[in-house]
Design an enzyme around this catalytic site. Structure first.
Site, PDB file in Angstrom:
ATOM      1  N   TYR A  15       0.811  -1.209   0.000  1.00 30.14           N
ATOM      2  CA  TYR A  15       0.000   0.000   0.000  1.00 30.14           C
ATOM      3  C   TYR A  15       0.853   1.272   0.000  1.00 30.14           C
ATOM      4  O   TYR A  15       0.320   2.372   0.078  1.00 30.14           O
ATOM      5  CB  TYR A  15      -0.948   0.017   1.210  1.00 30.14           C
ATOM      6  CG  TYR A  15      -2.105  -0.964   1.107  1.00 30.14           C
ATOM      7  CD1 TYR A  15      -2.322  -1.713  -0.048  1.00 30.14           C
ATOM      8  CD2 TYR A  15      -2.985  -1.132   2.166  1.00 30.14           C
ATOM      9  CE1 TYR A  15      -3.378  -2.605  -0.137  1.00 30.14           C
ATOM     10  CE2 TYR A  15      -4.046  -2.028   2.083  1.00 30.14           C
ATOM     11  CZ  TYR A  15      -4.234  -2.760   0.939  1.00 30.14           C
ATOM     12  OH  TYR A  15      -5.285  -3.643   0.864  1.00 30.14           O
ATOM     13  N   LYS A  33       4.435 -14.239   4.662  1.00 30.39           N
ATOM     14  CA  LYS A  33       4.630 -15.164   3.549  1.00 30.39           C
ATOM     15  C   LYS A  33       6.118 -15.135   3.173  1.00 30.39           C
ATOM     16  O   LYS A  33       6.498 -14.902   2.020  1.00 30.39           O
ATOM     17  CB  LYS A  33       3.721 -14.724   2.382  1.00 30.39           C
ATOM     18  CG  LYS A  33       3.590 -15.706   1.249  1.00 30.39           C
ATOM     19  CD  LYS A  33       2.664 -16.859   1.504  1.00 30.39           C
ATOM     20  CE  LYS A  33       2.678 -17.779   0.295  1.00 30.39           C
ATOM     21  NZ  LYS A  33       2.037 -19.065   0.512  1.00 30.39           N
ATOM     22  N   ASP A  76      -1.366 -17.733   4.226  1.00 32.19           N
ATOM     23  CA  ASP A  76      -2.393 -18.521   3.535  1.00 32.19           C
ATOM     24  C   ASP A  76      -2.886 -19.667   4.426  1.00 32.19           C
ATOM     25  O   ASP A  76      -4.095 -19.914   4.534  1.00 32.19           O
ATOM     26  CB  ASP A  76      -1.901 -19.010   2.164  1.00 32.19           C
ATOM     27  CG  ASP A  76      -0.510 -19.625   2.193  1.00 32.19           C
ATOM     28  OD1 ASP A  76       0.156 -19.577   3.254  1.00 32.19           O
ATOM     29  OD2 ASP A  76      -0.082 -20.160   1.158  1.00 32.19           O
ATOM     30  N   ASP A 106      -5.153  -6.244   6.296  1.00 34.17           N
ATOM     31  CA  ASP A 106      -6.427  -5.765   5.758  1.00 34.17           C
ATOM     32  C   ASP A 106      -7.336  -6.954   5.438  1.00 34.17           C
ATOM     33  O   ASP A 106      -8.487  -7.033   5.881  1.00 34.17           O
ATOM     34  CB  ASP A 106      -6.138  -4.937   4.497  1.00 34.17           C
ATOM     35  CG  ASP A 106      -7.350  -4.177   4.001  1.00 34.17           C
ATOM     36  OD1 ASP A 106      -8.388  -4.195   4.676  1.00 34.17           O
ATOM     37  OD2 ASP A 106      -7.244  -3.573   2.914  1.00 34.17           O
ATOM     38  N   ASP A 147     -10.565  -8.635   7.748  1.00 29.29           N
ATOM     39  CA  ASP A 147     -11.913  -8.705   7.163  1.00 29.29           C
ATOM     40  C   ASP A 147     -12.452 -10.135   7.218  1.00 29.29           C
ATOM     41  O   ASP A 147     -13.650 -10.358   7.436  1.00 29.29           O
ATOM     42  CB  ASP A 147     -11.910  -8.218   5.701  1.00 29.29           C
ATOM     43  CG  ASP A 147     -12.026  -6.700   5.586  1.00 29.29           C
ATOM     44  OD1 ASP A 147     -11.659  -6.011   6.556  1.00 29.29           O
ATOM     45  OD2 ASP A 147     -12.478  -6.214   4.541  1.00 29.29           O
TER      46      ASP A 147
HETATM   47 MG    MG Z   1     -10.538  -3.371   4.228  1.00 32.32          MG
END
Ligand code: MG
Ligand code: NAI
Length: 330
Positions: free
Chosen positions: A120, A171, A203, A227, A231
């Site tokens: 990001y 990862k 994962d 993120d 969620d």
């Molecule tokens: Mg989000």
């Protein structure tokens, strides 16, 4: 001591749930001075800018900021606001509450997400008609700062009771350089602080979390992973209307529900104020009033278990009725 809190309702149900959170803050025995500021779609329509400089400055200089949600302009509002408060960690608790229908009622995890870099950081390029690239940024300094925060967080007993220490999700088996650096720094800081830390490939973690969330407590993640995985956890606990978040900086912080503007129910006065009120509880704790924060949380839990509830939780109460019940039980 009076705390200056900037209040940005934003768009949609932000204008309904933020006043609910402010009502709860006002009922506490703490002196707040609220300053309202504008941001979001409506602000962009009116002024040409989704995040006016005055709002950025206000957030940068306040003791704390409470934000609702922005619509289409969300990214243009939230990313600069996180920068305004210098946030290096995004705290996202996902907890299932008694009385609320959850996919995994035993879920009680807190994500500590790196908030400044990773994919990001924004270094995207279009190199040709066929090819676009993204440069991922990972620094030892940001990784260590996040890990230092995580160590303090668990040492202060702010993580869920059922798990000591924290888990780092990464990862590093594939992204050896970037996630390798992140992983090594986080684990080495944990070691220096004598904090019990284990690791999961992200994962595998995404499979193991829904199968058995009780294995996890505090989870430390790079930006994108945090993120997505938070969620995922949100999906386990019964809905977006319940999830608060905090963006913590060095001398400043921003608190916001995880949900957006909910255009499907906006303007009806039926949004669930829980996520915004729990964000306000995090704000109060951030300002050092840990006991008051716990009281707010307890009142919210009590209302969730046998009080009025909004439509998203199967009830028919309004935002104001739920808010009044929380204030009443404080
Ligand atoms: Mg989000
Ligand atoms: P959303 O979170 O606004 O809504 C998703 C679903 O959850 C809807 O059915 C909504 O009614 C329900 N919901 C969300 N919060 C609720 C609450 N407090 N009480 C009851 N029901 C609730 O996400 P969506 O629909 O993907 O996005 C809508 C708009 O919000 C978009 O313009 C998006 O850009 C923006 N958005 C802004 C965010 C922010 O400002 N932090 C975060 C996510 C989305």
């Amino acid at each position: 001591m009076t705390y200056e809190v900037v209040v940005i309702e934003g768009d949609g149900i932000g204008q309904e749930v933020v006043p609910a959170a402010v009502a709860v803050l006002e009922s506490l025995d703490i002196d707040f001075e609220f300053a309202t500021a504008d941001a979001g779609d409506a602000t962009k329509e009116a002024t040409g800018e989704a995040l006016p400089a005055a709002t950025y400055e206000a957030a940068a200089n306040a003791d704390a900021t409470l934000f609702g949600a922005a619509g289409e302009t969300a990214a243009d509002v939230i990313l600069p606001l996180r920068e305004a408060v210098g946030s290096f960690v995004n705290i996202r608790p996902a907890k299932a509450y008694p009385g609320v229908d959850a996919v995994r009622p035993e879920t009680d995890v807190v994500f500590l997400r790196e908030n400044t870099e990773g994919v990001y950081a924004g270094h995207e390029d279009r190199l040709s008609e066929d090819l676009s690239t993204l440069t991922r940024v990972v620094t030892s300094s940001a990784s260590r700062e996040l890990a230092e925060y995580a160590c303090e967080f668990v040492a202060d007993g702010r993580g869920p009771d059922h798990r000591d220490g924290f888990t780092v999700a990464h990862k590093a088996n594939v992204m050896r350089e970037t996630d390798g650096r992140f992983r090594n720094e986080v684990l080495s800081v944990a070691d220096e602080h004598g904090v019990d830390a284990d690791e999961e490939l992200m994962d595998a973690f995404a499979t193991k979390l829904p199968l058995d969330p009780s294995q996890y407590g505090v989870v430390v993640c790079p930006n994108l992973a945090g993120d997505v995985l938070s969620d995922l956890a949100a999906g386990l606990v019964g809905g977006l209307g319940l999830l608060p978040s905090a963006n913590i900086g060095h001398d400043n912080a921003l608190f916001e529900p995880v949900h957006g503007t909910a255009p499907d129910i906006a303007g009806e006065g039926i949004a669930n104020p829980t996520a915004a009120i729990l964000s306000a509880a995090m704000l109060v704790e951030y300002l050092g009033h840990v006991e008051a924060g716990r009281r707010v949380r307890d009142a919210v839990e009590s209302v969730l278990s046998d009080g009025p509830r909004t439509g998203d939780l199967g009830g028919s109460a309004t935002t104001d009725e739920v808010t009044a019940a929380v204030v009443d039980r404080l």
